[in-house]
Design an enzyme around this catalytic site. Structure first.
Site, PDB file in Angstrom:
ATOM      1  N   GLU B  69       0.825  -1.206   0.000  1.00  0.00           N
ATOM      2  CA  GLU B  69       0.000   0.000   0.000  1.00  0.00           C
ATOM      3  C   GLU B  69       0.859   1.256   0.000  1.00  0.00           C
ATOM      4  O   GLU B  69       1.929   1.292   0.591  1.00  0.00           O
ATOM      5  CB  GLU B  69      -0.877   0.032   1.260  1.00  0.00           C
ATOM      6  CG  GLU B  69      -1.828  -1.132   1.361  1.00  0.00           C
ATOM      7  CD  GLU B  69      -2.538  -1.198   2.697  1.00  0.00           C
ATOM      8  OE1 GLU B  69      -3.669  -1.708   2.718  1.00  0.00           O
ATOM      9  OE2 GLU B  69      -1.970  -0.751   3.717  1.00  0.00           O
ATOM     10  N   ASP B 240      -8.136  -4.761   9.418  1.00  0.00           N
ATOM     11  CA  ASP B 240      -7.677  -3.552   8.734  1.00  0.00           C
ATOM     12  C   ASP B 240      -7.551  -3.696   7.229  1.00  0.00           C
ATOM     13  O   ASP B 240      -6.888  -2.893   6.588  1.00  0.00           O
ATOM     14  CB  ASP B 240      -6.357  -3.080   9.338  1.00  0.00           C
ATOM     15  CG  ASP B 240      -5.250  -4.120   9.160  1.00  0.00           C
ATOM     16  OD1 ASP B 240      -5.542  -5.224   8.652  1.00  0.00           O
ATOM     17  OD2 ASP B 240      -4.109  -3.828   9.529  1.00  0.00           O
TER      18      ASP B 240
END
Lengths: 364, 364
Positions: B69, B240
């Site tokens: 990410e 998450d």
């Protein structure tokens, strides 16, 4: 970097880093022309397997003075991204308009495997991509290229086009004569035949390829319709973000338009001036043979270049292939690597017994 | 790094870099608890000016084994981003589940001003954020925290909660007893009163705060409804990303839910189990006083933590404030800086007269 013996990071934790100095040494070892030719081969290989990539338009953060962008992409094996800024006013303040760095990672475990400067590398990959596209689209036996905009990218374009397309005569123009003098000096030293011109119109006279590469962020008309004759290939580099274009719309209507990634080019390229359904051809399909390139000698072909993440990915792969043996790089202690991966806190505690700071600082 | 004299990059071109070793030294100089307390102040300051930030959900590249990410954000002065991976299987192969690094830049000219490891820093900022939120939401005079999941994040959470919320008694459980032994050993050395438990149920007995922080990527029920009594604050860390949750849906229905950035949490957090219009409270509004936090002693409060880019931005700002004087960092030659910013090609040509490779290599 010197690290103390008992805190010595493991090989896993050390990241190869290519500094600006090492990048220049790597490029100069083979020569910029050969470097770009080899890099173009990597780009062509990656374009030919386009559907294998995870693609997304770049993530841009715009401010009054410029833009900062992240350009990620991935295939099944590697993930890569580039950080790049574009600040047209920088140049007047002694900074680069564009600076960049990039990272290549392993998809399997997410660990970075290469960190490299990409300011120099982006200049090389942009020119390598243009010349690769020129190889497919420029008229046969082209010798003369007009270059409007003689900034940092200009010489790289010229050297790449000679290497891959046989261009050896250049017609230079820039609204700042100092930029043209700089480019003419550098390129004469490379053996090009050069004509410096007093206007864009003059520069395009007799050119089979026209490269536009100007920096001002505005909807400019560096090229107007009358300057573009039949059969020309236009290599439009500078129009690469919303509100920044270089070509009059009429030229676009007369041209067969080729793009990297339509989803991004429609936002950032010359074709932001056109409707969202205006036909464009994807370059990767030209390279695989799935789509036609130039169809006749009188067709105007236009590469509406904006720069896409896969070109940076190819450049990262290419650099990585050159530094795998430890040459042209340093090793950075950037990845924490505790003996027990779950014991990050214990690693931090044990570091308390490290020697005082200063040993590293001496080596910096 | 040693660089040859006549290629010495200018100050403009040198980027401060905080290695893992220097990060640990920086943290240990103040102590992890005080470091996290000071970092939490930076996070709180930034949350209180939330509308000033350019916000976007992180850009994720998912693969079979994990995710990579990029998390960018910016205010008017600085731009920051973090690279972070999450690969649950890494731990079994001797790698970190999560590694990270980050960059802080100047919005005015786009130049990076800090490169830092963020594997250690992310562990600290995640715990600092949890404890900061705990300060607002946990029941008054809480002393006992259940910790389900005793991996790399566990000890940081405990130390931060003692520093900011007064927690000094811990009840630990992990499906892997070795993880619990590791955490218990580290935390006993920090002076905590510790009970190791044989189940999640046992861990939650008498706890006023429940922290869940497990690694497996699945829709798990680390907490079931019967385990959560009135008045508890739940600090849910591990859920998450899409497909990774820790709490039974019934708990969510009984809780007042607090989130960082709803646009991201609805995709990644526990609330991916709920409808898109389920009410949530934004933490920045609790901190500014615009929204209520805990409303009574029997309310169950839930921090559905996923980790947001502004927390990393705060961490980058905080580290930058600690290295501005040249301490705890090295300088990297990462930004090309030709005398004439338009003469990148000339810089490359002039580098040909550099001394042969090897001088740098000796210092690495």
């Amino acid at each position: 970097m010197t690290t103390s013996t008992f805190l010595q990071p493991s090989e896993t934790a050390l990241l190869p880093f290519v500094s600006v100095e090492n990048m220049m040494r790597l490029v100069n070892t083979t020569g910029a022309a050969v470097f770009m030719g080899e890099l173009a081969q990597y780009i062509e290989d990656d374009f030919k397997r386009w559907p294998e990539f995870d693609k997304t338009p770049r993530v841009a953060s715009h401010s009054r003075d410029g833009v900062i962008e992240l350009m990620p992409t991935a295939d099944a094996e590697n993930y890569g991204f580039k950080y790049v800024n574009g600040h047209p006013k920088n140049q007047r303040e002694g900074y680069q308009t564009v600076t960049a760095f990039g990272v290549l990672s392993s998809v399997a475990n997410g660990y970075p495997i290469l960190l490299t400067e990409m300011t120099v590398l982006t200049a090389l990959r942009t020119a390598a991509t243009s010349a690769l596209v020129g190889k497919y689209l420029a008229p046969k036996n082209a010798e003369v290229m007009a270059m409007i905009g003689n900034g940092a990218q200009c010489e790289f374009q010229a050297v790449a086009f000679r290497e891959m397309c046989g261009i050896n005569r250049l017609r230079l123009f820039d609204i700042d004569p100092a930029a043209t003098r700089k480019a003419a000096r550098n390129l004469a030293a490379q053996g090009f035949e050069i004509v410096t011109c007093a206007s864009g119109e003059e520069a395009t006279e007799g050119a089979q390829v026209i490269t536009t590469c100007t920096a001002d962020k505005q909807n400019a008309t560096v090229l107007t319709d009358n300057m573009v004759g039949a059969g020309v290939h236009i290599n439009a580099i500078g129009g690469d973000c919303p509100g920044k274009t270089e070509l009059h719309r009429d030229i676009l209507m007369r041209s067969k338009i080729f793009v990297e990634y339509p989803e991004q080019t429609r936002i950032e390229g010359e074709i932001q001036q056109l409707t969202a359904d205006h036909p464009v051809t994807e370059l990767w399909q030209v390279m695989t043979g799935a789509a036609a390139g130039r169809q006749d000698d009188r067709q105007i072909t236009l590469f509406d270049s904006v720069g896409f993440a896969i070109e940076d990915f190819s450049a990262l792969r290419f650099v990585y292939s050159n530094v795998r043996n430890g040459a042209f790089c340093e090793k950075l202690d950037m990845l924490a690597d505790p003996d027990d991966p779950r014991d990050l806190f214990g690693m931090l505690e044990r570091a308390k017994s490290a020697p005082p700071a200063g040993i590293e600082n001496m080596a910096v």
